[in-house]
Design a protein around this motif. Structure first.
Motif, PDB file in Angstrom:
ATOM      1  N   ASN A  43       0.805  -1.230   0.000  1.00  0.00           N
ATOM      2  CA  ASN A  43       0.000   0.000   0.000  1.00  0.00           C
ATOM      3  C   ASN A  43       0.833   1.272   0.000  1.00  0.00           C
ATOM      4  O   ASN A  43       0.340   2.338   0.375  1.00  0.00           O
ATOM      5  CB  ASN A  43      -0.929   0.005   1.216  1.00  0.00           C
ATOM      6  N   ALA A  44       2.071   1.181  -0.409  1.00  0.00           N
ATOM      7  CA  ALA A  44       2.938   2.359  -0.470  1.00  0.00           C
ATOM      8  C   ALA A  44       3.862   2.221  -1.666  1.00  0.00           C
ATOM      9  O   ALA A  44       4.139   1.116  -2.133  1.00  0.00           O
ATOM     10  CB  ALA A  44       3.750   2.492   0.816  1.00  0.00           C
ATOM     11  N   ASP A  45       4.322   3.363  -2.171  1.00  0.00           N
ATOM     12  CA  ASP A  45       5.286   3.327  -3.268  1.00  0.00           C
ATOM     13  C   ASP A  45       6.563   2.643  -2.799  1.00  0.00           C
ATOM     14  O   ASP A  45       7.020   2.850  -1.675  1.00  0.00           O
ATOM     15  CB  ASP A  45       5.617   4.747  -3.731  1.00  0.00           C
ATOM     16  N   ASP A  90       8.740   2.458   6.440  1.00  0.00           N
ATOM     17  CA  ASP A  90       8.597   3.587   5.523  1.00  0.00           C
ATOM     18  C   ASP A  90       7.921   3.167   4.222  1.00  0.00           C
ATOM     19  O   ASP A  90       7.410   4.016   3.482  1.00  0.00           O
ATOM     20  CB  ASP A  90       9.965   4.191   5.197  1.00  0.00           C
ATOM     21  N   TYR A  91       7.948   1.880   3.938  1.00  0.00           N
ATOM     22  CA  TYR A  91       7.367   1.356   2.692  1.00  0.00           C
ATOM     23  C   TYR A  91       6.184   0.416   2.952  1.00  0.00           C
ATOM     24  O   TYR A  91       5.743  -0.283   2.039  1.00  0.00           O
ATOM     25  CB  TYR A  91       8.439   0.590   1.901  1.00  0.00           C
ATOM     26  N   ALA A  92       5.700   0.395   4.188  1.00  0.00           N
ATOM     27  CA  ALA A  92       4.604  -0.498   4.578  1.00  0.00           C
ATOM     28  C   ALA A  92       4.937  -1.950   4.259  1.00  0.00           C
ATOM     29  O   ALA A  92       4.072  -2.736   3.899  1.00  0.00           O
ATOM     30  CB  ALA A  92       3.299  -0.083   3.881  1.00  0.00           C
TER      31      ALA A  92
END
Length: 352
Positions: A43-45, A90-92
């Motif tokens: 769910n994150a870039d 930081d990136y899930a």
């Protein structure tokens, strides 16, 4: 023979070669968000999450590792600098920490074994653990000096999770690197010791530890304020198979600190500097022959056992180092003694 003793035996015969940077090599590939994200459905870039490429583009990590082996590396590291629960938040991607570390270690293990089978020369895998983006020694809040974002036990657990996966994937050693906070390093040491006990390998038969400090200024201190000698006094109880310095600066700036550590550490010395200092664009211009010449001078004076590169270094830098130190005698490891060596921010030595 244990892998610890095997490494020591090889290092007694010649100066060994470590690998170089992964980050700048990955950047050169110009990967897209799709390359990083794959089909994981996070769910994150993910662009910039270099560690996750072990799952989504293992071919990239394998190609880079192979290039370092072709350049002459005896010890290769896993691409897992930020593959811990804190950094991956930081990136899930916290729930993928174990998978990332196992996958990255397996890539390195398979290639190390492949090259060793070709020529009979042992290759070693160092499971790389970075410092995370948290510090145990300093407060991130200038208004509250006593505040800490995490505590020692939590960070120990974070390191333990990563170390366990790296060993499961085939790492020979756990490399706790780019140590800017000595207390963080002690949490890493505790984690590896806990793992060794869990594996039924306590004490010196445990998972071997490699430690590498990074300096934050030319005076020779890390962020938590320890000098090189004080750092060694603070971690020597871990009986690391290697101690050393990485990142921070180029070889020219590290010279006096290498000299200090070489004289006092009764274990193998691993040094892997940046390829000089970055230019105004943050890029590294130092050519392989320049880096090789600088570290070669250390070798000529009997200062080092293992040489490699950090930020900005490439397979060409590693190949140049290997060529430069071929045939040069390795550093003689000083014999340990019973001198009491303590440390605050400065070393404190009580002569026998």
């Amino acid at each position: 023979m244990s892998r610890r003793e095997d490494l020591k035996a090889q290092a007694a015969e010649r100066i060994l070669i470590f690998d170089g940077a992964f980050g700048t090599q990955i950047q050169n590939r110009k990967l897209t968000e799709a390359d990083y994200a794959g089909d994981l459905g996070l769910n994150a870039d993910q662009k910039g999450n270099n560690d996750i490429l072990a799952l989504t583009r293992p071919d990239v990590i394998a190609d880079i590792t192979r290039a370092y082996l072709d350049a002459g590396s005896d010890v290769i590291s896993t691409n897992t600098f930020s593959a811990n629960r804190i950094s991956q938040a930081d990136y899930a991607a916290e729930d993928l920490v174990r998978d990332i570390n196992i996958a990255s270690a397996r890539i390195a293990r398979e290639l190390a074994d492949e090259y060793a089978a070709k020529d009979g020369r042992p290759r070693f895998v160092a499971g790389a653990i970075g410092p995370t983006n948290k510090t145990l020694s300093l407060s991130p809040d200038v208004e509250d000096p006593g505040y800490r974002e995490i505590d020692f036990d939590y960070l120990t657990g974070v390191y333990r999770e990563q170390a366990e996966a790296l060993v499961e994937g085939g790492a020979d050693f756990i490399l706790i690197e780019t140590i800017f906070d000595t207390l963080n390093a002690k949490a890493g040491i505790m984690a590896v010791r806990q793992l060794s006990h869990a594996l039924g390998r306590p004490n010196d038969d445990g998972v071997p530890i490699m430690l590498s400090m990074t300096l934050t200024d030319l005076s020779g201190r890390n962020l938590s304020g320890h000098t090189v000698e004080a750092f060694w006094n603070a971690v020597r109880h871990a009986n690391p198979v290697t101690i050393g310095l990485n990142c921070s600066f180029g070889a020219e700036q590290l010279r006096p600190h290498v000299q200090v550590l070489s004289a006092i550490a009764d274990t193998l010395l691993l040094i892997y500097p940046n390829a000089g200092l970055p230019n105004e664009l943050g890029e590294y211009d130092e050519q392989p022959e320049t880096t090789a010449s600088l570290v070669g001078d250390w070798a000529d004076h009997g200062r080092v056992n293992i040489l490699g590169g950090c930020c900005g270094s490439s397979p060409a830098h590693i190949a140049a180092m290997a060529k430069r130190v071929a045939g040069v005698a390795p550093r003689e490891v000083p014999k340990g003694d019973n001198t009491m060596r303590l440390a605050g921010l400065e070393p404190f030595v009580i002569a026998a």
